[in-house]
Design an enzyme around this catalytic site. Structure first.
Site, PDB file in Angstrom:
ATOM      1  CG  HIS B  49      -3.868  -1.058  27.987  1.00 59.58           C
ATOM      2  ND1 HIS B  49      -4.149   0.083  27.264  1.00 59.58           N
ATOM      3  CD2 HIS B  49      -4.130  -0.762  29.276  1.00 59.58           C
ATOM      4  CE1 HIS B  49      -4.576   1.012  28.090  1.00 59.58           C
ATOM      5  NE2 HIS B  49      -4.568   0.536  29.314  1.00 59.58           N
ATOM      6  CD  GLU B  71      -3.025   0.219  23.955  1.00 60.44           C
ATOM      7  OE1 GLU B  71      -3.558  -0.189  24.951  1.00 60.44           O
ATOM      8  OE2 GLU B  71      -2.610   1.397  23.867  1.00 60.44           O
ATOM      9  CG  ASN B 419      19.686 -29.271  13.597  1.00 59.25           C
ATOM     10  OD1 ASN B 419      20.116 -28.290  13.007  1.00 59.25           O
ATOM     11  ND2 ASN B 419      20.333 -29.870  14.579  1.00 59.25           N
TER      12      ASN B 419
END
Lengths: 170, 689
Positions: B49, B71, B419
């Site tokens: 928001h 939202e 990795n």
């Protein structure tokens, strides 16, 4: 450095000696004059850079003017002094044989540099002044600090950086 | 859009968006695990928001639109008519990535990101959502951006405190006014005019907020226009009249704002029931109209902190001097009342300055969580992509680091974690065959250890095989075959840091590690850190990174060589050993010492620094073993002096940078000692090339 020249056209100079010659520098570039003190050598600097000193908590490089001007070197004496000059945010100490006085030299007493003065490369000078019978060699601090060697220092630094990079890349 | 210049808010907006995106990112990952957590959902909702509101007001419509639809989906989670599934989280995370791109486009000025596909998917998720009453109904009706903007603008720049004041004021019968004042273009002293406006309004009510801030107005950092929000019991016309009566005011726009019902939407929770509403009103009634509270934190310019640190450095030097002078007095005059009290003062000052230094360093510290918090998402994505199940744990989030260090440490950690997952952890089938738990574990940990920060990245994967690393190194021309035979296993590990060692394909096939390890190394070197590897074939790999706490004030090992004192930053000193010069061995005509099974190359300090040096004839000499990332060399010196706190000072522009020197420091006796730059020395030595 015109700010200390008054309307009458005077130049205020700090006068010092070096190998029996009398020199003058514009007082507005001079921060202070100190006695000789312990100088810490710094490796990999040009030979006229004597090292660094502790000036009230600041690290200030010191150059030997005799070496700078390729004059014969001499032992440090009781009257040896370091003139601390400041130019464009850079502070450097210059070792001289002795400091004699501060005087006001009228503009009309100064002349452009003759080609050769007492063995000092005229490229470092901005003129000569007459004070009574005495001849005062007027130094151009900017050139004293920077000419050639500054370029050389820059070159060396670049080379070193390049070297470092090369090493890193291998 | 109002005509006022928004550029001054851009930085603020970007900073805030960054924070909120991070919040969303973390929240969504957590929500995936903890599907029923309403608090968490509300937090996520609030973050979305906030971005929606601020982006709409800044005119970044794509961001506003996208967050608006996010939202709506989150809303359905809250209402319980959409289940939190991996697929939905995937889409929402994709939205975050797109928002990140959109945000970056703001800085670069591009506008190429297409959000329509993503929007359609979001909309389909939202379809059939029952509209509930109150705020949500309002939001749903307003689907075009301009309307969203209208609704959000009101609450845009209000802090929570300001919102509280507004709410309380309105419930007490005050009216809230949004006033825009345009000064005459010829007005010379704008800040003075603005001051008169504020002063005259003081009698009518309370000014809650100004845009720009009052400080900026005082500094005349505004064009002709400034805005303010005030609460007052007076009528709109009266206020307008008061402002109008002031000279050099060109125009006054004023409107009552926000309307009472809009106010309720400041509360981002679900619309309140009648009963709840009543109780809230009661509570609000208790809230007196208070002056804007001074917040508990202060934003300080980083340069000011740097400066404080420098001053602190000066103080540390003087403290050391005081101690030295005190010691001298005592030894020349002998113990006595005077020297005793000097002693006492010096001890006291040492303690105070120590505490002060601690405080200042603290002020520059950030919790490492700022770096760590983006990793859970990364691990989730990587493990899905590589079809490996990973348990990822983070410890020591609260460990604090200097901001300069924080900036550098992120990239190397990303490489190490990536990795570990890509190459370290085996596939589930392989793990099952090996009798390992199917889920691989990657552990990230940070903690303080003495004067250092230690960060470890550990996996329980396949580990690294020194023989295979040697093989690859020879194949890649990093070392010769004969060198490979002589090299110790531990030293072989360090070959993975060599540039050119790691091209993804070859290495992941062979040893299973090594994407951009040279990048990891160079980052860590830059902040004076060290990195060590512990690995066991089949058992996993652990990287340990050691970092200095701060870069400005350092503990140093002082040594004497050729009559001069030099300082080694303690962070680079691995250990000190004594070597009998008659017993050194030679390897390729170079001196080496055997230290616990590894050959340590030895260098005299004078060769590394081009010093004039006269041998003092001693046979047994101290050797300082120093290191940068994985490289170690031994430096032979004349004698050890001791350990001390030093402040690094630059040698200045005139001398410039010198290889092997990090600067100079001032000792207790006022003399200058050069600080060695271990990185430069190692480069000069050529070790590791």
């Amino acid at each position: 450095m015109g700010k200390n020249n008054n309307a009458g056209g005077e130049e205020q100079l700090v006068v010092f000696t070096l190998a029996n010659e009398t020199y003058g520098v514009d007082i507005s570039t001079v921060n202070e004059i100190i006695r000789m003190q312990e100088i810490t050598e710094v490796p990999r600097t040009p030979d006229f850079v004597e090292g660094v000193i502790n000036l009230r908590g600041r690290i200030v490089p010191v150059i030997d003017l005799r070496k700078r001007f390729n004059l014969e070197t001499s032992e440090e004496t009781q009257s040896s002094r370091i003139i601390v000059v400041e130019l464009n945010d850079i502070t450097v100490g210059m070792i001289v044989d002795s400091v004699s006085e501060v005087l006001r030299l009228p503009k009309e007493n100064t002349e452009p540099t003759p080609p050769m003065v007492s063995g000092v490369d005229s490229a470092y000078l901005k003129g000569v002044g007459k004070w009574g019978e005495q001849l005062i060699i007027l130094l151009d601090i900017n050139k004293v600090l920077y000419k050639e060697e500054q370029e050389q220092i820059a070159r060396t630094a670049e080379e070193m950086a390049a070297m470092a990079e090369d090493n890193g890349d291998e | 859009m109002t005509g006022m210049d928004m550029s001054q808010y851009l930085d603020l907006f970007l900073e805030e968006a960054e924070e909120q995106l991070q919040e969303l990112d973390e929240g969504l990952i957590m929500l995936e695990q903890d599907k029923q957590n309403v608090d968490l959902l509300n937090r996520i909702f609030r973050a979305a928001h906030t971005i929606k509101g601020s982006s709409a007001s800044m005119g970044f419509n794509k961001i506003a639109e996208l967050t608006h639809w996010m939202e709506s989906v989150l809303d359905r989670f809250r209402d319980g008519d959409l289940e939190v599934t991996q697929e939905v989280i995937d889409i929402l995370l994709e939205c975050l990535d797109t928002l990140e791109i959109l945000k970056n486009e703001i800085t670069t000025g591009e506008d190429s990101c297409d959000i329509s596909g993503l929007m359609d998917r979001l909309k389909s998720l939202r379809e059939g959502a029952p509209t509930s009453e109150g705020t949500e109904a309002i939001t749903d009706e307003r689907e075009t951006v301009s309307e969203i903007y209208e609704a959000e603008m009101d609450e845009l720049f209000f802090s929570d405190t300001e919102k509280n004041v507004l709410r309380a004021a309105v419930t007490q019968g005050y009216k809230s006014y949004h006033i825009i004042v345009d000064l005459d273009p010829d007005c010379l002293m704008k800040s003075v005019r603005a001051y008169i406006v504020f002063n005259n309004l003081k009698d009518l009510g309370e000014v809650i907020k100004t845009i720009p801030t009052t400080e900026e107005i005082e500094e005349e950092k505004f064009e002709q226009r400034f805005e303010l929000v005030m609460v007052s019991k007076e009528s709109l016309d009266k206020i307008k009249g008061v402002i109008r009566s002031i000279n050099e005011i060109k125009e006054v726009f004023i409107r009552e704002h926000p309307k009472a019902e809009t106010l309720r939407s400041y509360n981002l929770e679900k619309p309140l029931s009648k009963k709840e509403l009543d109780s809230t009103k009661d509570r609000l009634r208790d809230v007196k109209i208070e002056k804007k509270r001074v917040s508990q934190t202060v934003r300080v310019d980083v340069s000011r902190l740097d400066n404080l640190m420098n001053l602190m450095g000066e103080l540390v030097i003087e403290r050391t001097r005081l101690e030295a002078v005190g010691g001298n007095i005592k030894s020349t005059l002998g113990a006595g009342d005077l020297s005793d009290s000097l002693d006492e003062i010096s001890v006291h000052i040492a303690r105070l300055s120590g505490e002060l230094q601690e405080e200042i360093m603290q002020a520059r510290m950030f919790p490492i969580d700022q770096v760590f918090n983006r990793f859970p998402r990364m691990v989730r994505d990587l493990s899905r992509k590589s079809n490996k199940e990973i348990i990822f744990t983070i410890d020591g989030r609260e460990t604090e680091l200097d901001r300069t260090v924080i900036e550098e440490i992120g990239d190397p950690l990303i490489h190490l974690i990536r990795n570990a997952i890509d190459h370290g952890i085996e596939s589930p089938e392989e793990r099952r065959k090996l009798g390992k738990p199917e889920k691989g574990t990657v552990r990230l940990n940070a903690f303080h250890q003495e004067n250092q920060i230690v960060i470890t990245v550990e996996d329980d994967g396949r580990g690294m095989d020194p023989d295979k690393i040697k093989e690859v190194s020879v194949k890649k021309g990093i070392i010769t075959e004969s060198a490979a035979e002589k090299i110790m296993d531990q030293d072989a590990m360090n070959l993975i840091f060599a540039p050119g060692f790691s091209t993804t394909q070859t290495v992941s096939d062979v040893s299973g590690r090594g994407v951009g390890m040279d990048i990891v190394k160079s980052h860590i070197e830059r902040i004076n850190g060290l990195i060590d590897i512990d690995t066991e074939i089949g058992g996993g790999t652990k990287f340990t990174i050691r970092l200095p706490l701060t870069l400005a004030i350092n503990r140093a090992l002082l040594i004497k060589h050729g009559g001069h004192v030099f300082a080694f930053p303690l962070g680079n000193v691995v250990e000190i050993i004594e070597v009998d010069m008659d017993e050194v061995q030679y390897m390729k005509q170079h001196k080496v010492a055997l230290v616990r099974g590894s050959f340590l190359p030895l260098y005299e300090l004078e060769t590394l620094l081009d010093l004039n040096y006269e041998n003092n004839g001693a046979k047994k000499l101290p050797v300082v073993m120093v290191g940068i990332s994985e490289k170690r060399i031994g430096i032979v010196v004349d004698e050890l002096v001791g350990e001390q706190e030093i402040v690094i000072k630059s040698l200045g522009k005139y001398i410039g940078d010198i290889a092997g020197l990090a600067g100079a420091t001032i000792m207790g006796d006022g003399s200058v000692a050069l600080i060695l730059d271990v990185r430069g020395l190692i480069t000069t030595s050529g070790v590791g090339d």
